[in-house]
Design a protein around this motif. Structure first.
Motif, mmCIF file in Angstrom:
data_model
loop_
_atom_site.group_PDB
_atom_site.id
_atom_site.type_symbol
_atom_site.label_atom_id
_atom_site.label_comp_id
_atom_site.label_asym_id
_atom_site.label_seq_id
_atom_site.Cartn_x
_atom_site.Cartn_y
_atom_site.Cartn_z
ATOM 1 N N VAL A 118 0.858 -1.236 0.135
ATOM 2 C CA VAL A 118 0.010 -0.102 -0.051
ATOM 3 C C VAL A 118 0.902 1.243 -0.064
ATOM 4 O O VAL A 118 0.600 2.225 -0.705
ATOM 5 C CB VAL A 118 -1.181 -0.003 1.228
ATOM 6 C CG1 VAL A 118 -1.795 1.412 1.306
ATOM 7 C CG2 VAL A 118 -2.077 -1.132 0.944
ATOM 8 N N CYS A 132 -5.375 4.692 0.403
ATOM 9 C CA CYS A 132 -5.446 3.605 -0.422
ATOM 10 C C CYS A 132 -5.647 2.339 0.567
ATOM 11 O O CYS A 132 -5.845 2.183 1.625
ATOM 12 C CB CYS A 132 -3.952 3.474 -0.815
ATOM 13 S SG CYS A 132 -3.079 4.897 -1.656
ATOM 14 N N ALA A 134 -5.854 -2.200 0.393
ATOM 15 C CA ALA A 134 -5.752 -3.359 -0.615
ATOM 16 C C ALA A 134 -6.875 -4.249 -0.361
ATOM 17 O O ALA A 134 -7.602 -4.338 0.414
ATOM 18 C CB ALA A 134 -4.432 -4.066 0.472
ATOM 19 N N VAL A 139 -3.783 -2.987 -5.000
ATOM 20 C CA VAL A 139 -4.295 -1.800 -4.129
ATOM 21 C C VAL A 139 -5.304 -0.634 -4.840
ATOM 22 O O VAL A 139 -5.007 -0.584 -6.098
ATOM 23 C CB VAL A 139 -2.703 -1.128 -3.725
ATOM 24 C CG1 VAL A 139 -3.139 0.220 -2.960
ATOM 25 C CG2 VAL A 139 -1.895 -2.024 -2.997
#
Length: 677
Positions: A118, A132, A134, A139
Motif C-alpha cells: 500500500v 489507499c 488493499a 491496491v
C-alpha cells in the motif's frame, strides 16, 4: 493390484495443482519474514512452519495470510518449511500449540507485506497512504487506477519496513478468520490421491525395509540366521538394529520392494534374549492399584477407576525415508517436530546441522506418536548400511504391537458431601507410570501438572505415585489429562446421580458465574435441548467439562444404556477466535470418536510378554455403525486463541462412559463394562 492413487489419477477428473517454487528459490520478491512472500508475479506464498498431521494447520495458515494480505484463501500457495528451528522457531506439533504459535507470526508478516504494498502504491500515486486500500490482490484508490500486487512488488521490497507503520486487520473487518467456508485447502489433493504422505515422498530408486521386532517386551536380538532371507529375490541386505541409536531394535530386511522385504523378514531366523516374556498387563494394573496410598479421614463416597494401555493407531502407520551420504543426511518423514529431529540427528551422527535436511511430509494422523523419532533412526541406520536411500515401513501389526503406549493408571477418588449430596471436599490419588520417551515425566509433579485440571469449586488433595514403566510409554492425545479428567468427571457424574441431581445443573453450581466453562456448558445444554426417551432404561444423559490449552469445552451425551448405544453428543467449545471454524468442528468430531472407541472397548492388553492386539480387527476402534450424531457449537470469546487438538477427548470420554452407565451402576474403568487390562 492398482494403487489407490493410480486409480484416482486415471479418472476423468482433471485437477489444477498450483506450481510451488522450490524453497529458497531466488527471484525478486517482497518477503518481510521467512513466513510470507509476494513474488514478482504477485503470487502470495506462505511457508508453514508446523507440519500438518491432519489438524489442518496448512489451511489455518492460508486463512491467516489471505486475511491480512487481502486475497482469497485459494490465492495463497503453501510451502512446507523444512526442519530448521533457527529460521522458523519451534516447529513442534504437540500440546495443542499450532494455532497459538503460528497466528501471531503469520499475521504480522502478512500485514507487513500488505502495508508495504500500500505504501508503494501511495508513493507512486503521490497520495496519502490512508486513501489507499488493499483488496483482491491489488491496491485501490478512489481517483487512481488500481495496481495489482505484481506491479508493486519491486517498489515495496525496496522500502525500509521500519519506516512503514504496520496495522493488523481489525476483527470487525475480517472476511475470512472465523468465517471461512467449510473445507480444507488440501482436501482436493487428499481425496484425489495427489497429496504426498510419508512413503510417497521418497526419492526415486529408494529401497524398502521392514523390521523383525522383539517377540516379547524388552527382548533384544540374540542370534540371527539370515541365509534364507538373503536368498529371497529382491533382498539387498539384512541390517541388525541396535537401540537406542537405531530405534527400538530388531533386524531390518532391506529390499527392492515392500513385498520382497516382507518375504525376507518371514524367512529370517532370529532368537531373542532378555526382557519379560511372562509379563501380563493384569498384574501391572494390580500393582498400580496396590500402589495407591490408603485413605485417611472419613468420606461419604469413594471409587477406584482402572484405565488401560492405549495405542495411537494413526491411519498411516509409522514410516520414514533416509538418504545418508558422506556430505549430507536427508530425511523425508511424517513427524511432529522436524526442527527438533534435525538437531537430534545432527548430534547423534556427529554432523553439523547444515548437513542434516529434514522434509516433513503430510501425516495421516499422529496423536503424539510422531513426536518420537525411532522410525527415522531405523531408516538412517539402514541407509548407512547400504549406501542408498531407504524407506522403513511399519505394518499395521508393527504399529499396534510396538507402539509407545498411553500408560495404565489406577485412580482412587473420595469425597465428602453436603446435606444436598453435592461434594464439598475431594481426594484424588493416582498411581501410574512415567512417559519413558520423555525424562521430565519421571517426576510426579510434572505428571500432576499435565493431568490435573479440575475446574470445579471443590477443594481437595491430588497425589501422584509413579511406578517404573514395564514397557515403552509415550504421549497420547491429551497425555495425562485424559486419565485424570476421566476419573474425576465420572466420579462427579456418579455423585450427581446418587444425589438425584441433573448432571448439568450440578456442574453449573460448581463453576464460577461468568466463567468460560459456565458459558460453554450453558451453550451445550441449550443445543442438546430436552432429552428424548420415556424412561431411564431408554435414555441417559451425562455431561463433562474441561479447561486446558487456553480453551474451554463442555460435552453433553445422550445414550441408551440398554442398547449400549450413544445417540447424540453435543459439544460447545471456546477457543477464543476459531480461525477456521470447520477445522474446529472436525477436530472435535475426531476427538469424540476417539473417546467413543476407547470407552466402548479399545484397549491394549499384554499376555505372555507380548501385546495381544495386532490391528483394527482386535484393537476395536469405533465403526460407522457406532457413530452418534455429533453437534458442535462454537462459543466465541475475547480470550486469546487457544489450542484444540487434545481438548475434547477427556470430557467426551467421561461423558460417554457416564451416560452409558445410566442407572446400571457406576463407571469403574475404561473401557466401560469390559475387563480392564
Amino acid at each position: 493390484m492398482i494403487a489407490r492413487r493410480t486409480l484416482l489419477r486415471s479418472g476423468a477428473l482433471v485437477v489444477a495443482v498450483p506450481v510451488v517454487l522450490p524453497l529458497g528459490a531466488e527471484a525478486p520478491a517482497l518477503a518481510p519474514t521467512v513466513f510470507v512472500r509476494v513474488d514478482a508475479q504477485g503470487r502470495v506464498v506462505a511457508t508453514v512452519p508446523k507440519p500438518d498431521t491432519g489438524q489442518g494447520v496448512r489451511t489455518m495458515a492460508a486463512v491467516l495470510v489471505a486475511e491480512e494480505l487481502a486475497v482469497e484463501v485459494a490465492d495463497v500457495t503453501l510451502e512446507q518449511a523444512p526442519g530448521d528451528t533457527a529460521r522458523y522457531g519451534s516447529q513442534s506439533v504437540g500440546n495443542s500449540m499450532s494455532s497459538r504459535h503460528i497466528t501471531g507470526p503469520l499475521r504480522a508478516a502478512s500485514a507487513t507485506a500488505r502495508c508495504l504494498l500500500v505504501a508503494a502504491a501511495a508513493a507512486r500515486w503521490q497520495v496519502p497512504v490512508a486513501e489507499c486500500v488493499a483488496r483482491g490482490g491489488r491496491v485501490e484508490h478512489p481517483r487512481r487506477r488500481a495496481l495489482p500486487y505484481r506491479a508493486l512488488v519491486a517498489d515495496a521490497a525496496a522500502l525500509d519496513p521500519a519506516t512503514v507503520p504496520v496495522t493488523l486487520t481489525p476483527p470487525e473487518r475480517w472476511r475470512l478468520i472465523g468465517r471461512t467456508p467449510a473445507g480444507r485447502s488440501d482436501a482436493r489433493a487428499v481425496v484425489t490421491g495427489r497429496a504426498a504422505y510419508g512413503v510417497e515422498s521418497a526419492p526415486a530408486g529408494r529401497l524398502v525395509a521392514v523390521v523383525a521386532r522383539p517377540q516379547w517386551i524388552g527382548a533384544v536380538v540374540d542370534t540371527v540366521d539370515d541365509a534364507a532371507a538373503r536368498a529371497v529375490a529382491g533382498v539387498v541386505a539384512v541390517v541388525r538394529l541396535v537401540p537406542p541409536g537405531a530405534g527400538q531394535g530388531g533386524v531390518a530386511v532391506v529390499a527392492t520392494s515392500t513385498a520382497a522385504a516382507l518375504r525376507g523378514r518371514d524367512a529370517l531366523r532370529v532368537t531373542w534374549t532378555g526382557g519379560t516374556p511372562t509379563a501380563d498387563s493384569r498384574a501391572w494394573l494390580a500393582d498400580l492399584e496396590a500402589a495407591l496410598p490408603p485413605l485417611t479421614g472419613t468420606f461419604d463416597a469413594q471409587r477406584v477407576y482402572r484405565l488401560p494401555l492405549l495405542a495411537h493407531a494413526p491411519m498411516e502407520p509409522m514410516n520414514a525415508t533416509a538418504d545418508v551420504t558422506a556430505d549430507a543426511v536427508r530425511v523425508w518423514a511424517p513427524v511432529q517436530n522436524p526442527g527438533g529431529l534435525r538437531t537430534t540427528l545432527a548430534a547423534q551422527l556427529g554432523r553439523p546441522d547444515t548437513q542434516v535436511h529434514v522434509t516433513p511430509t503430510l501425516a495421516g494422523g499422529a496423536f503424539g506418536r510422531r513426536i518420537e523419532i525411532d522410525p527415522v533412526q531405523e531408516a538412517v541406520a539402514c541407509s548407512q548400511a547400504v549406501g542408498r536411500p531407504v524407506t522403513v515401513r511399519w505394518t499395521r501389526d508393527d504399529d499396534t504391537r510396538h507402539d509407545s503406549y498411553r500408560p495404565m493408571s489406577a485412580h482412587r477418588l473420595a469425597a465428602t458431601l453436603g446435606p444436598d449430596g453435592v461434594p464439598t471436599t475431594r481426594v484424588h490419588q493416582v498411581a501410574t507410570w512415567p512417559l519413558t520417551v520423555s525424562p521430565p515425566f519421571a517426576n510426579p509433579a510434572v505428571v500432576r501438572a499435565s493431568g490435573d485440571h479440575f475446574p470445579y469449586a471443590v477443594p481437595g488433595e491430588v497425589s501422584v505415585t509413579l511406578r517404573p514403566a514395564p514397557l515403552r510409554t509415550g504421549f497420547w492425545r491429551s497425555v495425562y489429562a485424559g486419565q485424570f479428567a476421566y476419573a474425576e468427571e465420572c466420579f462427579l457424574g456418579e455423585l450427581a446421580r446418587r444425589g438425584g441431581h441433573d448432571p448439568i445443573a450440578v456442574r453449573r453450581r460448581l463453576l464460577p458465574e461468568g466463567s468460560r466453562l459456565r458459558a460453554v456448558l450453558d451453550a451445550a445444554a441449550l443445543e442438546a435441548g430436552t432429552p428424548v426417551g420415556s424412561s431411564r432404561s431408554q435414555h441417559s444423559r451425562a455431561a463433562a467439562c474441561h479447561l486446558e490449552y487456553d480453551s474451554a469445552i463442555a460435552v453433553v451425551v445422550d445414550a441408551d444404556p440398554t442398547a449400549r448405544r450413544v445417540r447424540r453428543v453435543t459439544v460447545a467449545v471456546d477457543v477464543g477466535v476459531p480461525i477456521h471454524p470447520s477445522g474446529v468442528v472436525a477436530q472435535v468430531e475426531g476427538a469424540v470418536l476417539d473417546a467413543l472407541s476407547t470407552v466402548l472397548g479399545a484397549q491394549i492388553t499384554v499376555r505372555n510378554g507380548a501385546v495381544v492386539q495386532s490391528s483394527f480387527r482386535d484393537y476395536a476402534w469405533a465403526r460407522i455403525t457406532d457413530c452418534p450424531d455429533i453437534d458442535v457449537v462454537l462459543v466465541r470469546s475475547d480470550a486469546p486463541i487457544g489450542g484444540l487438538g487434545e481438548l475434547a477427548y477427556p470430557p467426551a470420554a467421561a461423558a460417554i462412559a457416564t451416560a452409558l452407565a445410566g442407572g446400571g451402576g457406576p463407571v469403574t474403568g475404561m473401557p466401560y463394562g469390559v475387563e480392564v487390562g
